[in-house]
Each structure stands twice: as structure tokens, then as C-alpha cells.
Motif scaffolding. Structure first.
Motif, PDB file in Angstrom:
ATOM      1  N   GLY A 212     -30.642 -11.670  19.164  1.00 49.14           N
ATOM      2  CA  GLY A 212     -30.377 -10.368  18.554  1.00 49.14           C
ATOM      3  C   GLY A 212     -30.884  -9.244  19.423  1.00 49.14           C
ATOM      4  N   ARG A 213     -31.000  -8.090  18.790  1.00 47.00           N
ATOM      5  CA  ARG A 213     -31.451  -6.919  19.523  1.00 47.00           C
ATOM      6  C   ARG A 213     -32.841  -7.131  20.133  1.00 47.00           C
ATOM      7  NH1 ARG A 213     -28.740  -2.152  17.028  1.00 47.00           N
ATOM      8  NH2 ARG A 213     -29.561  -2.957  15.077  1.00 47.00           N
ATOM      9  N   GLY A 214     -33.604  -8.040  19.518  1.00 48.08           N
ATOM     10  CA  GLY A 214     -34.940  -8.348  20.036  1.00 48.08           C
ATOM     11  C   GLY A 214     -34.917  -8.957  21.432  1.00 48.08           C
ATOM     12  N   LYS A 216     -33.322  -7.726  23.881  1.00 50.35           N
ATOM     13  CA  LYS A 216     -33.544  -6.482  24.647  1.00 50.35           C
ATOM     14  C   LYS A 216     -32.655  -6.222  25.856  1.00 50.35           C
ATOM     15  CE  LYS A 216     -38.215  -5.549  23.128  1.00 50.35           C
ATOM     16  NZ  LYS A 216     -38.569  -6.712  22.332  1.00 50.35           N
ATOM     17  N   SER A 238     -26.156 -11.676  17.530  1.00 55.04           N
ATOM     18  CA  SER A 238     -25.932 -10.790  16.383  1.00 55.04           C
ATOM     19  C   SER A 238     -25.056  -9.626  16.849  1.00 55.04           C
ATOM     20  CB  SER A 238     -27.254 -10.240  15.869  1.00 55.04           C
ATOM     21  OG  SER A 238     -27.751  -9.303  16.815  1.00 55.04           O
ATOM     22  N   GLN A 252     -20.317 -12.946  18.930  1.00 60.53           N
ATOM     23  CA  GLN A 252     -20.872 -12.410  17.676  1.00 60.53           C
ATOM     24  C   GLN A 252     -20.691 -13.369  16.503  1.00 60.53           C
ATOM     25  OE1 GLN A 252     -19.749  -8.372  16.522  1.00 60.53           O
ATOM     26  NE2 GLN A 252     -19.937  -8.995  14.386  1.00 60.53           N
ATOM     27  N   THR A 256     -18.262 -10.107  10.451  1.00 62.87           N
ATOM     28  CA  THR A 256     -17.142  -9.626  11.265  1.00 62.87           C
ATOM     29  C   THR A 256     -17.084 -10.351  12.600  1.00 62.87           C
ATOM     30  OG1 THR A 256     -18.607  -7.789  11.815  1.00 62.87           O
ATOM     31  CG2 THR A 256     -16.848  -7.336  10.256  1.00 62.87           C
ATOM     32  N   GLY A 269     -35.098 -13.199  17.777  1.00 63.60           N
ATOM     33  CA  GLY A 269     -35.059 -11.731  17.766  1.00 63.60           C
ATOM     34  C   GLY A 269     -33.914 -11.182  16.938  1.00 63.60           C
ATOM     35  N   SER A 271     -32.989  -9.951  12.987  1.00 64.74           N
ATOM     36  CA  SER A 271     -33.722  -9.573  11.770  1.00 64.74           C
ATOM     37  C   SER A 271     -33.249 -10.362  10.551  1.00 64.74           C
ATOM     38  CB  SER A 271     -33.588  -8.073  11.513  1.00 64.74           C
ATOM     39  OG  SER A 271     -32.224  -7.730  11.367  1.00 64.74           O
ATOM     40  N   ALA A 273     -29.950  -9.586   8.860  1.00 58.78           N
ATOM     41  CA  ALA A 273     -29.149  -8.724   7.970  1.00 58.78           C
ATOM     42  C   ALA A 273     -28.128  -9.594   7.236  1.00 58.78           C
ATOM     43  CB  ALA A 273     -28.421  -7.665   8.802  1.00 58.78           C
ATOM     44  N   GLN A 275     -25.072  -9.259   6.767  1.00 59.79           N
ATOM     45  CA  GLN A 275     -23.816  -9.485   7.502  1.00 59.79           C
ATOM     46  C   GLN A 275     -23.973 -10.577   8.558  1.00 59.79           C
ATOM     47  OE1 GLN A 275     -25.277  -6.466   7.224  1.00 59.79           O
ATOM     48  NE2 GLN A 275     -23.856  -5.104   6.151  1.00 59.79           N
ATOM     49  N   HIS A 276     -25.175 -10.740   9.090  1.00 59.41           N
ATOM     50  CA  HIS A 276     -25.396 -11.835  10.047  1.00 59.41           C
ATOM     51  C   HIS A 276     -25.492 -13.164   9.286  1.00 59.41           C
ATOM     52  CE1 HIS A 276     -26.338 -13.650  13.873  1.00 59.41           C
ATOM     53  NE2 HIS A 276     -27.267 -14.360  13.247  1.00 59.41           N
ATOM     54  N   ASN A 290     -39.301 -14.672  15.474  1.00 56.52           N
ATOM     55  CA  ASN A 290     -39.300 -13.217  15.326  1.00 56.52           C
ATOM     56  C   ASN A 290     -40.742 -12.743  15.299  1.00 56.52           C
ATOM     57  OD1 ASN A 290     -39.038 -10.484  14.158  1.00 56.52           O
ATOM     58  ND2 ASN A 290     -36.903 -11.108  13.813  1.00 56.52           N
ATOM     59  N   GLY A 307     -43.689 -14.756  16.496  1.00 56.84           N
ATOM     60  CA  GLY A 307     -44.175 -14.572  17.862  1.00 56.84           C
ATOM     61  C   GLY A 307     -43.145 -13.887  18.719  1.00 56.84           C
TER      62      GLY A 307
HETATM   63  P1  FAD Z   1     -32.222  -5.720  14.410  1.00 55.43           P
HETATM   64  O1  FAD Z   1     -31.941  -5.593  12.960  1.00 55.43           O
HETATM   65  O2  FAD Z   1     -32.614  -4.513  15.166  1.00 55.43           O
HETATM   66  O3  FAD Z   1     -33.367  -6.819  14.562  1.00 55.43           O
HETATM   67  C1  FAD Z   1     -34.014  -7.134  15.757  1.00 55.43           C
HETATM   68  C2  FAD Z   1     -35.133  -8.106  15.423  1.00 55.43           C
HETATM   69  O4  FAD Z   1     -35.740  -8.539  16.617  1.00 55.43           O
HETATM   70  C3  FAD Z   1     -36.239  -7.505  14.544  1.00 55.43           C
HETATM   71  O5  FAD Z   1     -36.406  -8.318  13.382  1.00 55.43           O
HETATM   72  C4  FAD Z   1     -37.468  -7.538  15.435  1.00 55.43           C
HETATM   73  O6  FAD Z   1     -38.663  -7.826  14.700  1.00 55.43           O
HETATM   74  C5  FAD Z   1     -37.133  -8.678  16.381  1.00 55.43           C
HETATM   75  N1  FAD Z   1     -37.781  -8.601  17.689  1.00 55.43           N
HETATM   76  C6  FAD Z   1     -37.871  -7.530  18.514  1.00 55.43           C
HETATM   77  N2  FAD Z   1     -38.479  -7.878  19.662  1.00 55.43           N
HETATM   78  C7  FAD Z   1     -38.799  -9.191  19.555  1.00 55.43           C
HETATM   79  C8  FAD Z   1     -39.443 -10.132  20.412  1.00 55.43           C
HETATM   80  N3  FAD Z   1     -39.878  -9.785  21.639  1.00 55.43           N
HETATM   81  N4  FAD Z   1     -39.626 -11.386  19.977  1.00 55.43           N
HETATM   82  C9  FAD Z   1     -39.188 -11.772  18.732  1.00 55.43           C
HETATM   83  N5  FAD Z   1     -38.576 -10.914  17.892  1.00 55.43           N
HETATM   84  C10 FAD Z   1     -38.378  -9.654  18.295  1.00 55.43           C
HETATM   85  N6  FAD Z   1     -24.255  -8.093  12.172  1.00 55.43           N
HETATM   86  C11 FAD Z   1     -24.066  -9.324  12.670  1.00 55.43           C
HETATM   87  O7  FAD Z   1     -24.989  -9.922  13.264  1.00 55.43           O
HETATM   88  N7  FAD Z   1     -22.845  -9.932  12.562  1.00 55.43           N
HETATM   89  C12 FAD Z   1     -21.794  -9.359  11.932  1.00 55.43           C
HETATM   90  O8  FAD Z   1     -20.722  -9.947  11.872  1.00 55.43           O
HETATM   91  C13 FAD Z   1     -21.975  -8.053  11.379  1.00 55.43           C
HETATM   92  N8  FAD Z   1     -20.968  -7.441  10.716  1.00 55.43           N
HETATM   93  C14 FAD Z   1     -21.201  -6.234  10.133  1.00 55.43           C
HETATM   94  C15 FAD Z   1     -20.204  -5.632   9.362  1.00 55.43           C
HETATM   95  C16 FAD Z   1     -20.423  -4.421   8.756  1.00 55.43           C
HETATM   96  C17 FAD Z   1     -19.336  -3.814   7.921  1.00 55.43           C
HETATM   97  C18 FAD Z   1     -21.667  -3.771   8.916  1.00 55.43           C
HETATM   98  C19 FAD Z   1     -21.943  -2.465   8.241  1.00 55.43           C
HETATM   99  C20 FAD Z   1     -22.658  -4.344   9.670  1.00 55.43           C
HETATM  100  C21 FAD Z   1     -22.448  -5.575  10.309  1.00 55.43           C
HETATM  101  N9  FAD Z   1     -23.427  -6.184  11.077  1.00 55.43           N
HETATM  102  C22 FAD Z   1     -23.235  -7.445  11.555  1.00 55.43           C
HETATM  103  C23 FAD Z   1     -24.651  -5.472  11.477  1.00 55.43           C
HETATM  104  C24 FAD Z   1     -25.879  -5.845  10.661  1.00 55.43           C
HETATM  105  O9  FAD Z   1     -25.941  -5.024   9.512  1.00 55.43           O
HETATM  106  C25 FAD Z   1     -27.168  -5.617  11.487  1.00 55.43           C
HETATM  107  O10 FAD Z   1     -27.203  -4.279  11.935  1.00 55.43           O
HETATM  108  C26 FAD Z   1     -27.300  -6.530  12.711  1.00 55.43           C
HETATM  109  O11 FAD Z   1     -27.096  -7.869  12.332  1.00 55.43           O
HETATM  110  C27 FAD Z   1     -28.683  -6.380  13.311  1.00 55.43           C
HETATM  111  O12 FAD Z   1     -28.760  -7.125  14.475  1.00 55.43           O
HETATM  112  P2  FAD Z   1     -30.186  -7.680  14.949  1.00 55.43           P
HETATM  113  O13 FAD Z   1     -30.782  -8.530  13.892  1.00 55.43           O
HETATM  114  O14 FAD Z   1     -29.988  -8.265  16.287  1.00 55.43           O
HETATM  115  O15 FAD Z   1     -31.003  -6.335  15.189  1.00 55.43           O
END
Ligand code: FAD
Length: 325
Positions: A212-214, A216, A238, A252, A256, A269, A271, A273, A275-276, A290, A307
Motif C-alpha cells: 500500500g501507500r506505506g 512509499k 492497494s 490493484q 474497483t 503498509g 490500512s 479500507a 474498498q480494499h 503495519n 512494525g
Molecule cells: P493508506 O490508507 O494511506 O494506508 C497506508 C498504511 O501504511 C497506513 O495504515 C500506515 O500505518 C501504513 N504504513 C506507513 N508506513 C509504513 C511502514 N513503513 N511499515 C508498515 N506500515 C506502514 N482502494 C483499494 O485498495 N482498492 C480499490 O479497489 C479501491 N476502490 C475504491 C473505490 C472508491 C469508489 C473509493 C472512494 C475508494 C476506493 N479505494 C480503493 C481507496 C480506499 O478508500 C483507500 O483510500 C485505499 O485503499 C488506501 O490505500 P492504502 O491502504 O495503501 O493507503
């Protein structure tokens, strides 16, 4: 009650996808002594008939035509319509893949038949087939039955079990000469440009390492790729990671993106959500890494590691190398 089940073989890059064997296995289980047949639609596809027989097809209907070399909606629909008219099944199974999702409702409309989509389980209740499918982005499940007539059912890959193939089994191969003039097709695929992907096909993978976004950066994904290489896994992502430009949208997973059900899903990394979760919460075992102990992904995880993924993932890779490589 015996019934006739027709399975549309799901082909990708000239190969029969695993979900086809899962559908054939389920078909044998519910046919109750009836017939299991399969449809092979495309170009140069008859060679797969034996394999379909090994998984339980008694008859294989082949529509082999050059305009069908790539998926064309009208062409496939016409070909499958001809197969159904010839085979006269009670139930048609299609993969819940890009092709199955497109062609099933077209055919259900043409035959004025019922359709159940994205099923993950099949049970029998007396004479009725009862299908389980996820709803509300995987938060709940519903059971659906269609009372009468022909039924179209799309099956989510990696959910139904598949039998061991029996190479002594043979099928009666029926070639159908369906007329599909090129000028009758409203869309024509002129060329398919395939993305070069590293390693294992995400939607069929037994193990997925997902970032995921984690993570980086795009370089950060290399750390996940190394773990995936040791495990023979595919790498997913993600939408957060895709939106940030760390990886391709083809990776992805989620509402979606792709829906996956591997034996092992390692979320790094991410979170968690809703949707994921919609795309991966049916994985058999979920491991979350995480650094935030409150991250929602831990609510669905079987094992959680709080971690920094850049410390945890390389350690895991090194330890697994000792036992697996
Ligand atoms: P974030 O929510 O930013 O989470 C990043 C995580 O990384 C955090 O929990 C943080 O603690 C952790 N982290 C950071 N650094 C480190 C590290 N060094 N080591 C360990 N952990 C760390 N999302 C999808 O994934 N798939 C979809 O199909 C999808 N469809 C969507 C459809 C709609 C209509 C909408 C509105 C949203 C959709 N989303 C989808 C987006 C979804 O809502 C979230 O925004 C997205 O999943 C967040 O991605 P993430 O968990 O990577 O990022």
C-alpha cells in the motif's frame, strides 16, 4: 435430480485458466448423474478438449474460427448461443472473469433466463441449486436460487475446489460450424498489446504479497517482489499505492480492482479500507504488516505484525529463503 451442466472454458493467452477446472469439478458434483459438457470458443482451441475431459467433461463443443481468436462480444455471444441450442443444458457456468461477466448477461437476456453472478459456493436443496454470493462489497453473503428454466452462473475464481485430473477420461468432441462473418461483428480486436508482467498471474495466484501507500515508492515495491520471488507469489497493491504512482493499476486489488482469494495474502503498509477489503477479505489466511497497531487491516488479519515493513519484510524473506530455497 440429474441435470446437464455446460461449462464455458475460460481461456487466457492460449491457456485454460484454473477456474475452468473448478467449474468442471463443481459441475460433476451437482450433475447428479446427468451430463457435464464444456464449450471451447476461440481459434486453435480444439487442442484443449482432452484437458477438459480429464476434469470431467463428457462432451466438448468446439467453435473454432479466426474472428474469435481474441474476445469479441458479438462473436462469442453468437458462438455460445449456438452451443447452448445444440447442447440444451439446464445450467451454464462461466468464469466471473472479464469475458464471463460480459457474455453471461447477453446470453441470459437472449434465452430469457435467470442469472446469478460471482458465486463462491453451490449447495443443493432438494431439486434446487442454491448459490452463495458476496454482497455489499463482501461485507455479507446472500443465498440465491433460480426456480425454473435455464440458469447462467458466473463463478468467482479460486473459491470452488478442483479435482485431480484423470488422464484416462475422454470426451466426445463436437465441432460446430457457426457462421460468424467478420462484418457482422460490431467490434473487432485488431491487435492485443500485452503488458509485460513479472511472474505469477494475480487473479489465479495462491499467494499474494500486496503493498500500500506505506511502501512509499516504486523502489519500495522491489522489497515486496523479493519476498514474492521466494514464495512463488504474485505482487498486488492497494489503490493508494497505484494512485501514488508506485505501481501499475493492473495490480490493484479491491472494489474497483481485482477480486482475489489466495491461500495466503500478505498486506504490507495497507490500512485496510473497506474498498480494499472488498477485493481480498475472502483470502484463506491474511497476514498484515503495519506500523500502526490501530490499522483496520488487523481486524480481518489472521496474523498481524506491528512494525516497519522495511524491517519486517526483508527479515521474512531471509528466514523463508533458509527453508524454501
Ligand atoms: P493508506 O490508507 O494511506 O494506508 C497506508 C498504511 O501504511 C497506513 O495504515 C500506515 O500505518 C501504513 N504504513 C506507513 N508506513 C509504513 C511502514 N513503513 N511499515 C508498515 N506500515 C506502514 N482502494 C483499494 O485498495 N482498492 C480499490 O479497489 C479501491 N476502490 C475504491 C473505490 C472508491 C469508489 C473509493 C472512494 C475508494 C476506493 N479505494 C480503493 C481507496 C480506499 O478508500 C483507500 O483510500 C485505499 O485503499 C488506501 O490505500 P492504502 O491502504 O495503501 O493507503
Amino acid at each position: 435430480m440429474s441435470r446437464h451442466i455446460l461449462v464455458l472454458a475460460d481461456l487466457r493467452n492460449g491457456k485454460v485458466r484454473n477456474v475452468t477446472f473448478e467449474m468442471l469439478t463443481a459441475a460433476v458434483n451437482i450433475a447428479d448423474g446427468g451430463e457435464v459438457s464444456a464449450a471451447l470458443i476461440g481459434h486453435d482451441v480444439a487442442k484443449h478438449a482432452d484437458l477438459l475431459a480429464h476434469y470431467g467433461a463428457n462432451r466438448v463443443f468446439v467453435v473454432d474460427q479466426e474472428p474469435l481468436a481474441n474476445y469479441v462480444p458479438d462473436g462469442y455471444a453468437n458462438a455460445l448461443e449456438a452451443v447452448i441450442k445444440e447442447a440444451n443444458p439446464d445450467v451454464v457456468f462461466l468464469a466471473h472473469s472479464a469475458i464471463g461477466r460480459d457474455v453471461a448477461p447477453k446470453l441470459a437476456a437472449r434465452f430469457d433466463a435467470g442469472q446469478v453472478s460471482d458465486i463462491i459456493k453451490i449447495e443443493t436443496n432438494g431439486d434446487q441449486l442454491v448459490f452463495t454470493r458476496p454482497i455489499y462489497a463482501g461485507k455479507a453473503f446472500t443465498k440465491v436460487a433460480i426456480k425454473d428454466g435455464l440458469k447462467f452462473v458466473t463463478v468467482r475464481p479460486n473459491n470452488l475446489s478442483k479435482t485431480e485430473p484423470d488422464s484416462s477420461r475422454t470426451a466426445n468432441v463436437v465441432s460446430l460450424n457457426v457462421q460468424i462473418p467478420a462484418d457482422s461483428l460490431r467490434t473487432l480486436v485488431k491487435e492485443v498489446v500485452r503488458k509485460s508482467t513479472q511472474g505469477v498471474d494475480l487473479s489465479e495466484a495462491k499467494i499474494i504479497v500486496s503493498g500500500g501507500r506505506g511502501v512509499k515508492s516504486a523502489e519500495g515495491f522491489q522489497v515486496l517482489q523479493e519476498l514474492a520471488n521466494v514464495l512463488g507469489a504474485a505482487v498486488g497493491a492497494s489503490r493508494g499505492a497505484c494512485d501514488a504512482g508506485y505501481c501499475d493499476y493492473a495490480m490493484q486489488i479491491g472494489q474497483t480492482g481485482k477480486v482475489v482469494t489466495p491461500d495466503l495474502y500478505i498486506a504490507c503498509g495497507i490500512s485496510g479500507a473497506i474498498q480494499h477489503l472488498a477485493g481480498m477479505s475472502n483470502s484463506k489466511v491474511i497476514v498484515a504488516i503495519n506500523k500502526d497497531p490501530e490499522a483496520p487491516i488487523f481486524k480481518v488479519a489472521d496474523y498481524g505484525i506491528v512494525g516497519d515493513l522495511f524491517q519486517v519484510v526483508p527479515l521474512l524473506t531471509e528466514e523463508l529463503k533458509k527453508v524454501l530455497v
